[in-house]
Design an enzyme around this catalytic site. Sequence first.
Site, short mmCIF file in Angstrom:
data_model
loop_
_atom_site.label_atom_id
_atom_site.label_comp_id
_atom_site.label_asym_id
_atom_site.label_seq_id
_atom_site.Cartn_x
_atom_site.Cartn_y
_atom_site.Cartn_z
CG ASP A 178 -2.11 -0.77 1.18
OD1 ASP A 178 -2.59 -0.99 0.07
OD2 ASP A 178 -2.63 -1.17 2.24
C1 GLC Z 1 -0.97 -0.44 5.06
C2 GLC Z 1 0.17 0.29 5.62
C3 GLC Z 1 -0.29 1.47 6.41
C4 GLC Z 1 -1.21 2.31 5.57
C5 GLC Z 1 -2.35 1.48 5.11
C6 GLC Z 1 -3.31 2.23 4.26
O1 GLC Z 1 -1.64 -1.07 6.08
O2 GLC Z 1 0.94 -0.58 6.41
O3 GLC Z 1 0.81 2.18 6.83
O4 GLC Z 1 -1.67 3.42 6.27
O5 GLC Z 1 -1.84 0.42 4.38
O6 GLC Z 1 -4.22 1.36 3.64
C1 GLC Z 2 -1.50 -3.95 5.48
C2 GLC Z 2 -2.73 -4.00 4.63
C3 GLC Z 2 -2.51 -4.88 3.43
C4 GLC Z 2 -1.28 -4.47 2.70
C5 GLC Z 2 -0.09 -4.43 3.63
C6 GLC Z 2 1.17 -3.92 2.96
O1 GLC Z 2 -1.27 -5.18 6.07
O2 GLC Z 2 -3.83 -4.49 5.37
O3 GLC Z 2 -3.60 -4.80 2.55
O4 GLC Z 2 -1.05 -5.38 1.66
O5 GLC Z 2 -0.38 -3.58 4.72
O6 GLC Z 2 1.11 -2.56 2.68
#
Ligand code: GLC
Ligand code: GLC
Length: 893
Positions: free
Chosen positions: A567
Amino acid sequence: MSTDQRRVRVAQCPGESGRAFDVGQQERDDARRSVTLRAHSTRLARGLGGGNTRTIALTVRGRCSTSVTASARPRGGGTLTRFGHFDDVAREYVIGQPDTPLPWINYLGSEDYFGIVTNTAGGYTFYRDARLRRLTRYRYNGVPLDGGGRYLYVRDADTGQFWSPSWQPTRTDLDDYRCRHGLGYTVIGSRRDGVEVETTYFVPLGETLEIWRATVTNHRPSPARLSLFSAIEFCLWEAWDDATNFQRNFSTGEVEVDAGVIYHTTEYRERRNHFAFFACSEPLAGFDTQREAFLGPYRGWDRPVVVERGRSGDSVAHGWAPCGSHHVVLDLEPGAQRDVVFVLGYAENPPEAKFHPPGSGTLDTRGVRPLIDRYLRTGAVDEALARLAEHWEQLLSTLQIDTPDPHANRMINVWNAYQCMATFNLSRSASLFESGLGRGMGFRDSNQDLLGFVHMVPARARERILDIAATQLPTGGAYHQYQPLTKRGNDAVGSGFNDDPLWLILGVAAYLKETGDAAILDEPVPYDNLPGSEEPLYGHLHRSLRYTTERLGPHRLPLIGRADWNDCLNLNCFSETPGESFQTTENREGGVAESVFIGGLFTLAAAELAEIAARHGDTAGAERCRAAGTEMAAAVAEHGWDGEWFLRAYDFFGAPVGSAANEEGSIYIEPQGMCVTAGIGLGDGTARQALASVSERLATPHGLVLVEPAYTRYHLELGEISSYPPGYKENGGIFCHTNPWVMIAETRVDNGDRAFDYYLRINPSAREELSDVHRCEPYVYAQMIAGKEAPTHGEAKNSWLTGTAAWNYVALTQWILGIRPDHDGLRIEPCLPGGWDGFEAVRRFRGATYRIRVRQAAAGRVTSLTVDGRPVDGTLVPLAAPGATVTVEAEIG
Ligand code: GLC
Ligand code: GLC
């Protein structure tokens, strides 16, 4: 009872020499009955390192194991850095001291009513949706951490002293404390001044309520005159509004108290037809429902004025902050014991029958009252607990393993499977790291979670798949998330994450292999929940694949969109505005930035769909998928290879990301794991080369970091990843979700030693002795562990709700142990560490039971396979008749 280092001597009576046990040792009595010997005294535990001798009483109760434990961290030196221990027989984690580094939680409920419970009775509760139907209030990010919960206070009338048997919120010293987190229940017990209180918290199956059963025992030689106070704080339902909209909600709070039951009825008069209730089994000496009356001005939960003075205010809340507190007086003779049951729950009345008498404005309690009364009886509580145990036994028995490694055994047999069910129930919504306010069910997250629970709850997995697919967009793309209450997609955290749709194929493939239920492919499923847009699920899968092929970049690699699995790799974002979301902002039209990771994922998904298509009688479709997969693999091999590893991406300008040419962020983990898992590079040595690079560059004793070197400055063209300090989260943290991809990849190149070594590095049980460093719960995976560039290397964060749970479960069971459901049977393809002489497992699969025994003479692959003594060619065990039990024996080396 006496202790030296880690040995405990237990005598039935003081003066007897008794038997010696190792700390943590478990025993059954002769009748295989139920004795639990406990010595979880915090003081005792603190003395452990020093060879102290203490005499403590023996508790015998009707449970399934004997365990003698006195573990915990010795203060001021010593080598133990655990805060508890695993009770493998009882399937519990037993915490031996309340001040764990972080609150260590458990979940209550697995259907419609859920709660978080911490090891000191903190946490909250909700009906279905953590944001929209929150029953009790919790203070995230407060001090001390963990504020708000299911609290009890004991007050001694003779001394005026009071304390919390769960330590919080008074944090009074306890002579003895233990918290046992089990499967769907938590027991917190302690003793102080000869008064023992042990409380069992759980949600009965099929109900929307939780039980707290407090057992109070007077161990003093004299009578004890005690008061027991309960305390919760009601949330005004919508948790976001509750936390922000004070000009309104300081005036809306309403309660009713009737026949000893506290009803929370805020907004019930108008648009809500649901209410909460909080009841107690004993006659009440008093009650409170107004927080301020209970606590007193300028006081916190640690020193309620009502508890201090030993008398309730019988307050009725009008506005402000409704709470619920019962006051029970207990006069206990020496040795006397009493159960007090509290029931907290959620109920609805039909909209046209909310009041009694009709039109009165008084809550009609006639529907809910019999239910409440039933659970106020201890007998009903015991029965419900037994059913809960049976439920979990049933779920977990789908797969049980017996390997030479205790950490693998306990994680797979109990905790990892349990965590997978937590992700099924909660996705990423409610933990101590997810506030329950924001994130609903993630499209990609839920599809991956499914890989870890489909074998336990196939029917519910089916429903989940159809719900997810119904939020897919007509383009084949996806909303990034949907709300569980409405099942509608929303783009609150953006959309256009170009990997999203491909995970649906992986989820459906896993479901088909587990169940053989091909009929799901013919289910009509709408797009974007629009009536009239239905197409068989099978069509959705092809749109998922096409979504990628219609969005290829200059190197014929998939365009990344806002981001892919990572993300935080935001290649089209270019954000310079403080506070702007990296996920919803896309400042440049992205026609160039490509993801090698999606290339790998696509190759994998195309192969799965080709197989599904062929079985579905769609030969042409199968051929198209195969061709698309082959083309993609070729594009990855040609443009996605950096020389010693797979590239991560091409950025907005077409420059490589995750290349030796990059000074920072030169190698990323995701494409190494995913491309090799998809089979890319297996034939030409690049797969092995990529994994050698992972081992050299990314491996640390605490797991594999995501990227190396981590970014030390903000890269406008890369986005959120470079916003984290080096070593945290996606920026070079050990983002545990990615590690099992590499484990699987290692099995694809036959390296069982390395696969299992990586497995153990992040296995929470194997890290238990490092609890001081790891800090999160030792019984579940965390999303991330700080990486090697972080000052806190080895410290975990974001435990519980992470795709790590499903993927580690899959990596260990399906690739290292190699027990892999397939369309036509159960595949047995272990890739074990060289030191193992084999393992055993029992797997229920499509109605039959497979008793599997694998013997390994030397490291390698299966050389012979028999089913009920008959040799089978290859590695596929054919389907046995439903109800049958077959014995599978495999030889390796
Ligand atoms: C992932 C990331 C987090 C971010 C989120 C947004 O979980 O680890 O830092 O805010 O995505 O969807
Ligand atoms: C968090 C989000 C996941 C994403 C990951 C890496 O775990 O839930 O959707 O792939 O962060 O950013």
